[in-house]
Design a protein around this motif. Structure first.
Motif, PDB file in Angstrom:
ATOM      1  N   LEU A   3       0.832  -1.204   0.000  1.00 26.64           N
ATOM      2  CA  LEU A   3       0.000   0.000   0.000  1.00 26.64           C
ATOM      3  C   LEU A   3       0.867   1.255   0.000  1.00 26.64           C
ATOM      4  CD1 LEU A   3      -2.787   1.261   0.045  1.00 26.64           C
ATOM      5  CD2 LEU A   3      -2.758   1.086   2.544  1.00 26.64           C
ATOM      6  N   ASN A   4       1.939   1.240   0.752  1.00 25.05           N
ATOM      7  CA  ASN A   4       2.864   2.369   0.766  1.00 25.05           C
ATOM      8  C   ASN A   4       3.476   2.584  -0.623  1.00 25.05           C
ATOM      9  OD1 ASN A   4       4.467   4.458   2.009  1.00 25.05           O
ATOM     10  ND2 ASN A   4       6.174   3.044   1.841  1.00 25.05           N
ATOM     11  N   ASP A   5       3.840   1.515  -1.279  1.00 24.34           N
ATOM     12  CA  ASP A   5       4.409   1.633  -2.635  1.00 24.34           C
ATOM     13  C   ASP A   5       3.385   2.209  -3.613  1.00 24.34           C
ATOM     14  OD1 ASP A   5       6.813   0.661  -1.788  1.00 24.34           O
ATOM     15  OD2 ASP A   5       6.504  -1.359  -2.562  1.00 24.34           O
ATOM     16  N   ILE A   6       2.126   1.824  -3.463  1.00 26.11           N
ATOM     17  CA  ILE A   6       1.071   2.331  -4.350  1.00 26.11           C
ATOM     18  C   ILE A   6       0.874   3.830  -4.122  1.00 26.11           C
ATOM     19  CG2 ILE A   6      -1.404   2.225  -4.842  1.00 26.11           C
ATOM     20  CD1 ILE A   6      -1.178  -0.818  -4.048  1.00 26.11           C
ATOM     21  N   ILE A   7       0.784   4.209  -2.865  1.00 26.90           N
ATOM     22  CA  ILE A   7       0.539   5.616  -2.537  1.00 26.90           C
ATOM     23  C   ILE A   7       1.733   6.492  -2.910  1.00 26.90           C
ATOM     24  CG2 ILE A   7       0.165   7.213  -0.616  1.00 26.90           C
ATOM     25  CD1 ILE A   7      -1.583   4.963   0.635  1.00 26.90           C
ATOM     26  N   ASP A   8       2.938   5.983  -2.716  1.00 28.69           N
ATOM     27  CA  ASP A   8       4.153   6.765  -2.984  1.00 28.69           C
ATOM     28  C   ASP A   8       4.710   6.586  -4.388  1.00 28.69           C
ATOM     29  OD1 ASP A   8       4.171   7.876  -0.500  1.00 28.69           O
ATOM     30  OD2 ASP A   8       5.647   6.499   0.344  1.00 28.69           O
ATOM     31  N   GLU A   9       3.955   5.971  -5.271  1.00 32.26           N
ATOM     32  CA  GLU A   9       4.479   5.672  -6.605  1.00 32.26           C
ATOM     33  C   GLU A   9       5.001   6.921  -7.310  1.00 32.26           C
ATOM     34  OE1 GLU A   9       3.203   3.443 -10.759  1.00 32.26           O
ATOM     35  OE2 GLU A   9       1.685   3.819  -9.233  1.00 32.26           O
ATOM     36  N   HIS A  10       4.272   8.023  -7.227  1.00 32.32           N
ATOM     37  CA  HIS A  10       4.699   9.241  -7.918  1.00 32.32           C
ATOM     38  C   HIS A  10       6.024   9.769  -7.358  1.00 32.32           C
ATOM     39  CE1 HIS A  10       2.473  10.666  -4.424  1.00 32.32           C
ATOM     40  NE2 HIS A  10       3.158  11.778  -4.505  1.00 32.32           N
ATOM     41  N   ASN A  15      12.505   9.651  -6.635  1.00 33.81           N
ATOM     42  CA  ASN A  15      13.443   9.378  -5.552  1.00 33.81           C
ATOM     43  C   ASN A  15      13.964   7.949  -5.491  1.00 33.81           C
ATOM     44  OD1 ASN A  15      13.133  12.046  -4.589  1.00 33.81           O
ATOM     45  ND2 ASN A  15      11.263  11.450  -3.521  1.00 33.81           N
ATOM     46  N   ALA A  16      13.214   7.007  -5.973  1.00 32.84           N
ATOM     47  CA  ALA A  16      13.618   5.595  -5.896  1.00 32.84           C
ATOM     48  C   ALA A  16      13.128   4.842  -7.127  1.00 32.84           C
ATOM     49  CB  ALA A  16      13.060   4.962  -4.626  1.00 32.84           C
ATOM     50  N   PRO A  17      13.646   5.194  -8.307  1.00 33.82           N
ATOM     51  CA  PRO A  17      13.153   4.564  -9.542  1.00 33.82           C
ATOM     52  C   PRO A  17      13.429   3.065  -9.628  1.00 33.82           C
ATOM     53  CG  PRO A  17      15.066   5.936  -9.979  1.00 33.82           C
ATOM     54  CD  PRO A  17      14.689   6.172  -8.550  1.00 33.82           C
ATOM     55  N   HIS A  18      14.252   2.546  -8.737  1.00 32.24           N
ATOM     56  CA  HIS A  18      14.563   1.111  -8.737  1.00 32.24           C
ATOM     57  C   HIS A  18      13.486   0.279  -8.030  1.00 32.24           C
ATOM     58  CE1 HIS A  18      15.996   2.750  -4.929  1.00 32.24           C
ATOM     59  NE2 HIS A  18      15.792   1.542  -4.431  1.00 32.24           N
ATOM     60  N   ARG A  19      12.560   0.919  -7.327  1.00 29.87           N
ATOM     61  CA  ARG A  19      11.524   0.190  -6.600  1.00 29.87           C
ATOM     62  C   ARG A  19      10.604  -0.526  -7.584  1.00 29.87           C
ATOM     63  NH1 ARG A  19      10.510   1.951  -0.797  1.00 29.87           N
ATOM     64  NH2 ARG A  19       9.150   0.206  -1.167  1.00 29.87           N
ATOM     65  N   PRO A  20       9.853  -1.534  -7.129  1.00 29.26           N
ATOM     66  CA  PRO A  20       9.075  -2.387  -8.043  1.00 29.26           C
ATOM     67  C   PRO A  20       8.082  -1.662  -8.956  1.00 29.26           C
ATOM     68  CG  PRO A  20       9.208  -3.409  -5.893  1.00 29.26           C
ATOM     69  CD  PRO A  20       9.799  -2.041  -5.752  1.00 29.26           C
ATOM     70  N   GLN A  25       8.698  -3.570 -12.608  1.00 31.78           N
ATOM     71  CA  GLN A  25       8.781  -4.974 -12.190  1.00 31.78           C
ATOM     72  C   GLN A  25       7.432  -5.491 -11.704  1.00 31.78           C
ATOM     73  OE1 GLN A  25      11.723  -5.105  -9.129  1.00 31.78           O
ATOM     74  NE2 GLN A  25      13.374  -4.443 -10.466  1.00 31.78           N
ATOM     75  N   LEU A  26       6.572  -4.555 -11.289  1.00 34.98           N
ATOM     76  CA  LEU A  26       5.275  -4.893 -10.732  1.00 34.98           C
ATOM     77  C   LEU A  26       4.265  -3.869 -11.236  1.00 34.98           C
ATOM     78  CD1 LEU A  26       4.314  -6.993  -8.559  1.00 34.98           C
ATOM     79  CD2 LEU A  26       4.546  -5.177  -6.888  1.00 34.98           C
ATOM     80  N   GLN A  30      -1.082  -5.582  -9.754  1.00 36.15           N
ATOM     81  CA  GLN A  30      -0.411  -6.629  -8.984  1.00 36.15           C
ATOM     82  C   GLN A  30      -0.132  -6.164  -7.558  1.00 36.15           C
ATOM     83  OE1 GLN A  30       2.833  -7.077 -11.772  1.00 36.15           O
ATOM     84  NE2 GLN A  30       2.181  -9.157 -12.304  1.00 36.15           N
ATOM     85  N   ALA A  31       0.278  -4.919  -7.393  1.00 35.47           N
ATOM     86  CA  ALA A  31       0.548  -4.386  -6.059  1.00 35.47           C
ATOM     87  C   ALA A  31      -0.729  -4.346  -5.220  1.00 35.47           C
ATOM     88  CB  ALA A  31       1.167  -2.999  -6.157  1.00 35.47           C
TER      89      ALA A  31
END
Length: 71
Positions: A3-10, A15-20, A25-26, A30-31
């Motif tokens: 959920l944090n990844d979904i909310i912080d996607e933008h 800041n962290a383009p390597h995240r899924p 990658q996802l 899927q998230a």
């Protein structure tokens, strides 16, 4: 926490383009599915500990979800 990844996607795109999600990658679908499955499993296991444990887990889940939604 999916959920944090979904909310912080933008923000993660910068800041962290390597995240899924930002790296592709996802997918967002899927998230969301992973979040739903993990949440359901956590609450199912909490229910097996009895009503007090389940009630506490539901409160923590709702609190965490509300907090992340406000960020």
């Amino acid at each position: 926490m999916p959920l944090n990844d979904i909310i912080d996607e933008h923000a993660d795109r910068i800041n962290a383009p390597h995240r899924p999600l930002p790296s592709g990658q996802l997918s967002r679908k899927q998230a969301v599915a992973i979040h739903i499955i993990h949440s359901a499993l956590g609450l199912i296991f909490a229910a097996s500990s009895g009503l007090p444990g389940f009630a506490f887990s539901v409160l923590i889940y709702l609190n965490a979800t509300a907090y992340l939604s406000l960020i």
